[in-house]
Design a protein around this motif. Structure first.
Motif, PDB file in Angstrom:
ATOM      1  N   TRP A  34      -0.713  23.011  12.658  1.00  0.00           N
ATOM      2  CA  TRP A  34      -2.151  23.115  12.393  1.00  0.00           C
ATOM      3  C   TRP A  34      -2.586  22.204  11.255  1.00  0.00           C
ATOM      4  O   TRP A  34      -3.750  21.829  11.162  1.00  0.00           O
ATOM      5  CB  TRP A  34      -2.516  24.549  12.031  1.00  0.00           C
ATOM      6  CG  TRP A  34      -2.514  25.501  13.181  1.00  0.00           C
ATOM      7  CD1 TRP A  34      -2.297  25.216  14.499  1.00  0.00           C
ATOM      8  CD2 TRP A  34      -2.751  26.901  13.117  1.00  0.00           C
ATOM      9  NE1 TRP A  34      -2.374  26.355  15.251  1.00  0.00           N
ATOM     10  CE2 TRP A  34      -2.654  27.396  14.448  1.00  0.00           C
ATOM     11  CE3 TRP A  34      -3.026  27.785  12.095  1.00  0.00           C
ATOM     12  CZ2 TRP A  34      -2.838  28.734  14.749  1.00  0.00           C
ATOM     13  CZ3 TRP A  34      -3.207  29.122  12.408  1.00  0.00           C
ATOM     14  CH2 TRP A  34      -3.114  29.591  13.716  1.00  0.00           C
ATOM     15  N   TYR A  76     -10.082  17.013  11.367  1.00  0.00           N
ATOM     16  CA  TYR A  76      -9.699  18.044  12.347  1.00  0.00           C
ATOM     17  C   TYR A  76      -9.373  19.359  11.621  1.00  0.00           C
ATOM     18  O   TYR A  76      -9.828  20.434  12.024  1.00  0.00           O
ATOM     19  CB  TYR A  76      -8.510  17.512  13.149  1.00  0.00           C
ATOM     20  CG  TYR A  76      -7.592  18.522  13.769  1.00  0.00           C
ATOM     21  CD1 TYR A  76      -7.832  19.027  15.044  1.00  0.00           C
ATOM     22  CD2 TYR A  76      -6.446  18.940  13.090  1.00  0.00           C
ATOM     23  CE1 TYR A  76      -6.967  19.935  15.616  1.00  0.00           C
ATOM     24  CE2 TYR A  76      -5.574  19.848  13.669  1.00  0.00           C
ATOM     25  CZ  TYR A  76      -5.832  20.348  14.920  1.00  0.00           C
ATOM     26  OH  TYR A  76      -4.981  21.249  15.491  1.00  0.00           O
ATOM     27  N   ARG A 136     -11.564  22.885  11.835  1.00  0.00           N
ATOM     28  CA  ARG A 136     -11.009  24.205  12.154  1.00  0.00           C
ATOM     29  C   ARG A 136     -11.323  25.220  11.052  1.00  0.00           C
ATOM     30  O   ARG A 136     -11.756  26.331  11.338  1.00  0.00           O
ATOM     31  CB  ARG A 136      -9.505  24.117  12.322  1.00  0.00           C
ATOM     32  CG  ARG A 136      -9.133  23.368  13.554  1.00  0.00           C
ATOM     33  CD  ARG A 136      -7.747  23.644  13.974  1.00  0.00           C
ATOM     34  NE  ARG A 136      -7.711  23.545  15.424  1.00  0.00           N
ATOM     35  CZ  ARG A 136      -6.661  23.854  16.150  1.00  0.00           C
ATOM     36  NH1 ARG A 136      -5.580  24.279  15.577  1.00  0.00           N
ATOM     37  NH2 ARG A 136      -6.708  23.750  17.455  1.00  0.00           N
ATOM     38  N   LEU A 171     -13.620  28.466  11.500  1.00  0.00           N
ATOM     39  CA  LEU A 171     -13.126  29.836  11.277  1.00  0.00           C
ATOM     40  C   LEU A 171     -13.980  30.552  10.229  1.00  0.00           C
ATOM     41  O   LEU A 171     -14.303  31.728  10.370  1.00  0.00           O
ATOM     42  CB  LEU A 171     -11.652  29.809  10.843  1.00  0.00           C
ATOM     43  CG  LEU A 171     -10.641  29.470  11.938  1.00  0.00           C
ATOM     44  CD1 LEU A 171      -9.243  29.299  11.347  1.00  0.00           C
ATOM     45  CD2 LEU A 171     -10.614  30.547  13.014  1.00  0.00           C
ATOM     46  N   ILE A 179     -17.402  31.505  11.877  1.00  0.00           N
ATOM     47  CA  ILE A 179     -17.385  32.649  12.804  1.00  0.00           C
ATOM     48  C   ILE A 179     -17.119  33.942  12.031  1.00  0.00           C
ATOM     49  O   ILE A 179     -17.705  34.983  12.345  1.00  0.00           O
ATOM     50  CB  ILE A 179     -16.397  32.447  13.993  1.00  0.00           C
ATOM     51  CG1 ILE A 179     -16.523  33.582  15.026  1.00  0.00           C
ATOM     52  CG2 ILE A 179     -14.966  32.323  13.556  1.00  0.00           C
ATOM     53  CD1 ILE A 179     -17.855  33.690  15.700  1.00  0.00           C
ATOM     54  N   HIS A 200     -19.298  20.935  10.113  1.00  0.00           N
ATOM     55  CA  HIS A 200     -18.801  21.317  11.438  1.00  0.00           C
ATOM     56  C   HIS A 200     -19.665  20.687  12.536  1.00  0.00           C
ATOM     57  O   HIS A 200     -19.139  20.169  13.527  1.00  0.00           O
ATOM     58  CB  HIS A 200     -18.802  22.844  11.547  1.00  0.00           C
ATOM     59  CG  HIS A 200     -18.022  23.372  12.700  1.00  0.00           C
ATOM     60  ND1 HIS A 200     -16.663  23.560  12.651  1.00  0.00           N
ATOM     61  CD2 HIS A 200     -18.402  23.746  13.952  1.00  0.00           C
ATOM     62  CE1 HIS A 200     -16.245  24.038  13.817  1.00  0.00           C
ATOM     63  NE2 HIS A 200     -17.292  24.157  14.624  1.00  0.00           N
TER      64      HIS A 200
END
Lengths: 121, 145
Positions: B17, B30, B34, B38, B41, B87
Motif C-alpha cells: 500500500w 496514489y 487513498r 479513507l 469516508i 482527492h
C-alpha cells in the motif's frame, strides 16, 4: 462483468458528488462568500430547519448521501480487498461494507426526512 | 480435479500500500489519494451520525455547533476541505489517465524506453498546483473573514 459494473458506477457518481458536494460546501462552509451570511447563521437550528423544508434540498441530500457513500465505501472495499484475503473473508468484507452503507444511508435519509417534515421553529 | 479458490497472493501485503518503488511522485499521490479517501469516508460516516443530533432539539444542536466553532475544529474543517480538494483534483488526473488522455501514442518498446508517466508528468504538476491554489483560496475564506 459485475465488478466492471460496480467500478463504472464508482466512476459515474463522481460528477454527481462534485456538483452536490460543491453546493453543500457553498451553503454550509462558505456561506459568507456565496450567500452573504455568517457560517454561524447558516448552521443555526432555525436556518437549518427552514432550509431542510425545501424539496430541492431534500433531493440533493439524498442523492449526495447515496453517491458519496457508494463512492467512498466502494473505494474502501477495494483497498481492503487488496489484502491477501481468503474468498470467505472477502465475502465477509463485502457484506460488512454493504451493511454499514445501508445502515448509514438509512440514518441519513431518516434525518433528512425528519428535517423535511419538521413543523418549524 | 477442479482448483479450489485460494487467497489472492499479494506478495507485498500491507507494505504494497505504501511502497513507492521506482514510481516516485505519482506513487505518493496514489498514497495520498487513498489516505484522503479513507479520511473522507470516515468523516462522512461520522458527519451523518453527528448531524442526527438535530433530532435531540435546538439546545443540543446549538451546543454541538458551539463545539465546532472552536479553533481546533476550524483546523479540522480546513484539513477536511484540503483532503477533499486533493482527492478531487487527483481523481480528475486519474480519470484522464484511465481514459487514455495525456499519455502519448503507444510505441514499440525499443530501448531507450519512453515512459508514459513522464509524458503525463506536466499535467500532474499543473493539477497539483491548481489543487494547492484551491486549498489556499479555501483557507483564506475559512480563516480570514
Amino acid at each position: 462483468m459485475r465488478e466492471t459494473r460496480l467500478w463504472s458506477l464508482h466512476i459515474l457518481v463522481i460528477p454527481v458528488i462534485a456538483v452536490l458536494l460543491g453546493m453543500h460546501f457553498a451553503v454550509q462552509h462558505y456561506a459568507p462568500v456565496f450567500y452573504g451570511m455568517s457560517v454561524e447563521k447558516a448552521r443555526d437550528f432555525a436556518t437549518m430547519i427552514e432550509r431542510g423544508k425545501s424539496t430541492a434540498q431534500f433531493v440533493v441530500y439524498i442523492l449526495l448521501l447515496a453517491a458519496g457513500l457508494y463512492h467512498g465505501l466502494y473505494g474502501t472495499r477495494g483497498i481492503i480487498r487488496e489484502l491477501p484475503l481468503s474468498p470467505a473473508l472477502a465475502k465477509v468484507v463485502d457484506w460488512g461494507i454493504l451493511t454499514v452503507g445501508v445502515l448509514i444511508f438509512a440514518l441519513g435519509t431518516y434525518v433528512t426526512w425528519w428535517t423535511f417534515v419538521h413543523p418549524g421553529v | 480435479m477442479a482448483n479450489k479458490p485460494t487467497a489472492y497472493n499479494n506478495r507485498l501485503g500491507l507494505k504494497g500500500w505504501v511502497y513507492a518503488g521506482n514510481y516516485t511522485f505519482e506513487r505518493y499521490l496514489y498514497i495520498g489519494h487513498r489516505l484522503s479517501g479513507l479520511g473522507l469516508i470516515a468523516y462522512m460516516v461520522l458527519h451523518i451520525i453527528e448531524t442526527a443530533n438535530r433530532m435531540r432539539g435546538e439546545e443540543a444542536w446549538a451546543a454541538l455547533m458551539g463545539l465546532f466553532a472552536s479553533p481546533v475544529f476550524k483546523i479540522v474543517e480546513y484539513l477536511l476541505f484540503a483532503a477533499a480538494v486533493f482527492h478531487a483534483m487527483n481523481g480528475v488526473r486519474l480519470l484522464l489517465v484511465e481514459l487514455g488522455f495525456f499519455l502519448g501514442k503507444p510505441q514499440e518498446p525499443i530501448f531507450p524506453y519512453k515512459s508514459s508517466v513522464m509524458k503525463h508528468r506536466p499535467l500532474t504538476y499543473i493539477i497539483m498546483l491548481l489543487a494547492g491554489l484551491l486549498m489556499a483560496l479555501g483557507g483564506s475564506s475559512l480563516f480570514f473573514k
